[in-house]
Write an enzyme that holds these catalytic residues in place. Structure first.
Site, mmCIF file in Angstrom:
data_model
loop_
_atom_site.group_PDB
_atom_site.id
_atom_site.type_symbol
_atom_site.label_atom_id
_atom_site.label_comp_id
_atom_site.label_asym_id
_atom_site.label_seq_id
_atom_site.Cartn_x
_atom_site.Cartn_y
_atom_site.Cartn_z
ATOM 1 N N GLY A 485 -8.423 -0.640 -15.533
ATOM 2 C CA GLY A 485 -7.336 -0.986 -16.435
ATOM 3 C C GLY A 485 -6.554 -2.151 -15.899
ATOM 4 O O GLY A 485 -6.853 -2.702 -14.838
ATOM 5 N N GLU A 486 -5.547 -2.546 -16.667
ATOM 6 C CA GLU A 486 -4.675 -3.642 -16.287
ATOM 7 C C GLU A 486 -3.303 -3.094 -15.972
ATOM 8 O O GLU A 486 -2.773 -2.259 -16.703
ATOM 9 C CB GLU A 486 -4.580 -4.685 -17.403
ATOM 10 C CG GLU A 486 -5.877 -5.441 -17.623
ATOM 11 C CD GLU A 486 -5.709 -6.577 -18.610
ATOM 12 O OE1 GLU A 486 -6.691 -7.305 -18.806
ATOM 13 O OE2 GLU A 486 -4.600 -6.723 -19.168
ATOM 14 N N GLY A 487 -2.738 -3.571 -14.843
ATOM 15 C CA GLY A 487 -1.427 -3.133 -14.435
ATOM 16 C C GLY A 487 -0.382 -4.194 -14.672
ATOM 17 O O GLY A 487 -0.579 -5.130 -15.445
ATOM 18 N N CYS A 488 0.774 -4.060 -13.976
ATOM 19 C CA CYS A 488 1.869 -5.003 -14.186
ATOM 20 C C CYS A 488 1.546 -6.385 -13.638
ATOM 21 O O CYS A 488 1.967 -7.389 -14.187
ATOM 22 C CB CYS A 488 3.135 -4.468 -13.516
ATOM 23 S SG CYS A 488 3.733 -2.930 -14.230
ATOM 24 N N PHE A 489 0.814 -6.417 -12.518
ATOM 25 C CA PHE A 489 0.597 -7.699 -11.856
ATOM 26 C C PHE A 489 -0.828 -8.198 -11.995
ATOM 27 O O PHE A 489 -1.154 -9.275 -11.545
ATOM 28 C CB PHE A 489 0.928 -7.587 -10.361
ATOM 29 C CG PHE A 489 2.200 -6.867 -10.094
ATOM 30 C CD1 PHE A 489 2.226 -5.769 -9.250
ATOM 31 C CD2 PHE A 489 3.372 -7.252 -10.707
ATOM 32 C CE1 PHE A 489 3.400 -5.095 -9.011
ATOM 33 C CE2 PHE A 489 4.545 -6.581 -10.469
ATOM 34 C CZ PHE A 489 4.555 -5.495 -9.620
ATOM 35 N N GLY A 490 -1.713 -7.437 -12.533
ATOM 36 C CA GLY A 490 -3.093 -7.876 -12.633
ATOM 37 C C GLY A 490 -3.960 -6.758 -13.146
ATOM 38 O O GLY A 490 -3.607 -6.076 -14.097
ATOM 39 N N GLN A 491 -5.101 -6.570 -12.482
ATOM 40 C CA GLN A 491 -6.040 -5.561 -12.928
ATOM 41 C C GLN A 491 -6.381 -4.608 -11.787
ATOM 42 O O GLN A 491 -6.178 -4.927 -10.616
ATOM 43 C CB GLN A 491 -7.311 -6.238 -13.449
ATOM 44 C CG GLN A 491 -7.982 -7.151 -12.448
ATOM 45 C CD GLN A 491 -9.169 -7.877 -13.060
ATOM 46 O OE1 GLN A 491 -9.648 -7.483 -14.099
ATOM 47 N NE2 GLN A 491 -9.638 -8.923 -12.400
ATOM 48 N N ALA A 564 -7.506 8.189 -8.313
ATOM 49 C CA ALA A 564 -7.273 9.453 -9.031
ATOM 50 C C ALA A 564 -8.233 9.508 -10.211
ATOM 51 O O ALA A 564 -8.062 8.793 -11.203
ATOM 52 C CB ALA A 564 -5.819 9.548 -9.502
ATOM 53 N N ASP A 623 11.099 4.307 -13.154
ATOM 54 C CA ASP A 623 10.209 4.427 -14.326
ATOM 55 C C ASP A 623 9.389 5.708 -14.208
ATOM 56 O O ASP A 623 8.178 5.707 -14.410
ATOM 57 C CB ASP A 623 9.301 3.210 -14.424
ATOM 58 C CG ASP A 623 8.649 3.104 -15.809
ATOM 59 O OD1 ASP A 623 9.068 3.854 -16.708
ATOM 60 O OD2 ASP A 623 7.727 2.296 -15.982
#
Length: 824
Positions: A485-491, A564, A623
């Site tokens: 998946g893609e996160g806040c800063f990249g993948q 996970a 968050d």
């Protein structure tokens, strides 16, 4: 003398008896006007009859075999779920039934090319009431009479007279009220279209409730349309009020498709075509466009049809939008049969049309000439690009010759560039605020590359990071796998790391690797490095995602963390809901694992332990939500994204994120309105997270718009107790939602309380199927624009801010079966 006194006494007793008997006589006369309910057009020969008393629960089961779609109607009107009525496939549950729930219920099972309907009659009766006046709680007020002076008739409740136009579907019950007062008490009579309204004027008659100043007509039909006037009069005057009734006829039939649509059509390769399907349906229709591919047969070698669903109604799609199917840039694969399938609670209808695709002869003739044209264009373009590159190189060489102070430096130059990496999620010893510590974490140096350097990310200069021997991991021992998946800063990608576990130096361990995307910016790199440094300082704990290593040298930055396998907690809970609770047509699906009440308490306990550890490290998450919690293969709960660097001064809380969730629903009031983030604001978010867990992945504040949510939070309203939750756990939630941050519990106190509850919980407490859960629809967001404080409310008052007692558990969600064995 004695005989005259005795005679006058008898006369007085008789007079009093007659005066007392007169109201009873009028009421009895009214009851004789009640006709038997005539059979409606929806009834069949032998419907199932269910009777119950007010306040009881009614459950209807409609098992009609394998059905694509099951819909429920009451008196011909389609039902939707609310806080009292729960619809789950073939199951209908009415909680706290009232006389207004009486009527004819029908469940329709829709299958391809056929449909089936089953009927139920529900009677909610009370021996002391006819059921027509359940909403007339102010009836006694209508008879207020001023005995001090005589008075002409007057209206006692003008609000009930404001709605003059009543438009209702056929077969519904209509009630007109004219609450009045006066001295003496005025009499009431009704006119229809200016003429006296009598029982024989209407099939089935009507009811007059003198004690409530009302006129009741059951099972209205189009002939009941007209103007109804109530006249209140006594010897001192009269008043009147007129209602207008409009009855909308309902027609129980499957959808009707306009003849000749969709129509057969022919086009050439590359053309555009559209199919139109006009649907007429009284009930809400469900429309699908299907494509049967042209291969000489409708059945493939596996026995299944070559069928593909192209378009279906859902989300924000309207019926008008779904009635038109556009086929653009047609190819030979698009040829075949196109079917418009429409269904409602009564049945299914469909029409088909054919699309024939012909070769584009003109395009074939022009293909040869176009090839030569393309070659010429490429040649000219290449020549121009070469000239531009040569010119730039010459200018660059001249510029380097003029700057003699740089001529002796090597090909790789180092420019000192300090990036503002700050510990935004740490707190000082004397304050719990996340906005006080600004200590830089690391110094990053940019590097100008020579022409021989090729591994350069687009949009980001290549950086030299200081090597940390404790965390540096050999790049050649890391094998990257599929994206996660893609996160806040990249993948984030899955990977195999050999020897990263010191206890197993030769074994490969599955890990997750965070890296930048190709279009990453300098800020993205700064944020990723900040997260890595934060995870180093926080250390390791069983219930957080731990840092395992990093690749910082001779290549792109890789941050290696624990993997996970079971994904985030919200989807983990939703996929394990009991059968019939998920948003799915297949309500008999077996969940992946059978969840118990102890599993939910254990999950909450692990999260509290993880947050207790982060709080001990002076780390504020900001968050905390089920979407930011991960589950391992062995069902260990781990908190993620606690090291993210967030710009808390530039967040637009009024915009929806890309996945449709609003972050404000997890934020404490002080964080939402004052931008103050503390450990106590994380406790508020933990209470919302507990609510997500005990609703098995439900969405907080369902149906509440953002503007209304701000207002309700300020007024002290809170969410009600979930069904799979004891009173003790709900009290823990409401303590987390205290308006004053200092009055909320600490994570240490939460761990102690949850540990005690967990030890008292047995393993056999499975979730009760009868407990309602929040409906989950991945495609349909909540669209209600306002909230109600009646049965549809999802809030309960905060006892601290409203000075009220906790909501009565008997009037909220149904308790679990095991609740009686738990301390409450």
């Amino acid at each position: 003398m004695f005989s005259w006194s005795y005679l006058m006494g008898l006369v007085m007793v008789a007079t009093a008896t007659l005066s007392l008997a007169r109201p009873s006589y009028n009421i009895a006369e009214d009851t004789t006007l009640e006709p038997e309910e005539p059979p409606t057009k929806y009834q069949i020969s032998q419907p199932d009859v269910h009777s119950a008393l007010p306040g009881e629960s009614v459950e209807l089961r409609c098992l009609l075999g394998d059905a694509i779609m099951v819909t429920w109607t009451k008196d011909g009107a389609q039902l939707v779920s609310n806080n009292r009525t729960l619809l789950i496939g073939p199951y209908l549950q009415i909680r706290e039934a009232a006389p207004r729930d009486s009527g004819l219920y029908a469940c329709g099972a829709t299958r391809p090319l056929q449909s089936e309907t089953r009927y139920f009659i529900v009677n909610i009766t009370d021996g002391n009431s006819s059921g027509d006046d359940e909403d007339d709680n102010d009836g006694s007020e209508d008879f207020t009479n001023d005995n001090n002076h005589k008075r002409a008739p007057y209206w006692t409740n003008t609000e009930k007279l404001e709605k003059k136009l009543h438009a209702v579907p056929a077969a519904n019950t209509v009630k007109f009220r004219c609450p009045a007062g006066g001295n003496p008490l005025p009499s009431m009579r009704w006119l229809k279209n200016g003429k006296e309204f009598k029982q024989e004027h209407r099939i089935g008659g009507f009811k007059v409730r003198s004690q409530h100043w009302s006129l009741i007509m059951e099972s209205v039909v189009p002939s009941d349309k007209g103007n109804y006037t109530c006249i209140m009069e006594n010897e001192y005057g009269s008043i009147n009020h007129t209602y207008h009734l409009d009855v909308v006829e309902r027609s129980p039939h499957p959808p009707i498709l306009q003849a000749g649509l969709p129509a057969n059509t022919t086009t050439k390769v590359g053309g555009d075509r559209e199919f139109v399907c006009k649907v007429y349906s009284d009930a809400q229709p469900h429309i699908q466009w299907r494509h049967i591919e042209l291969n000489g047969s409708k059945i493939g070698p596996d026995g299944n049809p070559y069928l593909k669903v192209l378009k279906a109604a859902g989300g924000n799609t309207t019926v008008k939008e779904i009635e038109v199917l556009y086929v653009r840039n047609v190819s030979f694969e698009d040829a075949g049969e196109y079917t418009c399938l429409a269904g409602n609670s009564i049945g299914i209808s469909y029409h088909s049309a054919w699309l024939t695709v012909l070769p584009d002869e003109e395009r074939q003739l022009d293909s040869s000439s176009s090839e030569y044209t393309e070659i010429a264009i490429y040649c000219v373009g290449g020549f121009l690009i070469a000239c531009m590159i040569g010119t730039i190189m010459m200018c660059h060489m001249k510029g380097r010759g003029k700057k003699s102070d740089f001529s002796s430096q090597p090909a790789v130059h180092k420019l000192s560039k300090r990036l503002p990496l700050r510990r935004q999620v740490t707190v000082s010893a004397d304050s719990s605020s996340s906005m006080n510590s600004n200590t830089p974490l690391v110094r990053i140096t940019t590097r100008l590359l020579s022409n021989t350097d090729t591994h350069l990310l687009a949009g980001v200069s290549e950086y030299e990071l200081p090597e940390d021997p404790k965390w540096e991991y050999p790049r050649d021992k890391l094998t990257l796998g599929k994206p996660l998946g893609e996160g806040c800063f990249g993948q984030v990608v899955m990977a195999e790391a050999v020897g990263i576990d010191k206890d197993r130096p030769k074994d490969a361990v599955t890990v997750a690797v965070k890296m930048l995307k190709d279009d990453a910016t300098e800020k993205d790199l700064s944020d990723l490095v900040s997260e890595m440094e934060m995870m180093k300082m926080i250390g390791k704990h069983k219930n957080i995602i731990n840092l395992l290593g990093a690749c910082t040298q001779d290549g792109p930055l890789y941050v290696i963390v624990e993997y996970a396998s079971k994904g985030n907690l919200r989807e983990y809970l939703r996929t394990r809901r009991p059968p019939g609770m998920e948003y799915s047509f297949d309500i008999f699906r077996i969940p992946e694992e059978q969840m118990t009440f102890k599993d939910l308490v254990s999950c909450t306990y692990q999260l509290a332990r993880g947050m207790e550890y982060l709080a001990s490290q002076k780390c504020i998450h900001r968050d905390l939500a089920a979407r930011n919690v991960l589950v391992t293969e062995t069902n260990v709960i781990k908190i993620a994204d606690f090291g993210l660097a967030r710009d808390i001064n530039n967040i637009d809380y009024y915009k929806k994120t890309t996945n449709g969730r609003l972050p404000v629903k997890w934020m404490a009031p002080e964080a939402l309105f004052d931008r103050v983030y503390t450990l106590q604001s994380d406790v508020w978010s933990f209470g919302v997270l507990m609510w997500e867990i005990f609703t098995l992945g439900g969405s907080p504040y369902p149906g509440i718009p953002v503007e209304e949510l701000f207002k309700l939070l300020k007024e002290g309203h809170r969410m009600v107790k979930p069904g799979n939750c004891t009173n003790e756990l709900y009290t823990m939630m409401t303590d987390c939602w205290r308006a004053v941050p200092s009055q909320r519990p600490t994570f240490k106190q939460l761990v102690e309380d949850l540990d005690r509850i967990l030890t008292q919980t047995t393993n056999e407490e499975y979730l009760d199927l009868n407990n309602p859960l929040e409906p989950y629809s991945p495609s349909y967001p909540d669209t209600r624009s306002s909230c109600s404080f009646g049965d549809d409310s999802v809030f309960s008052p905060d006892p601290m801010s409203m000075n009220l007692a906790f909501p009565n558990p008997n009037t909220q969600m149904a308790p679990l079966k095991h609740e009686a064995t738990q301390p409450a």
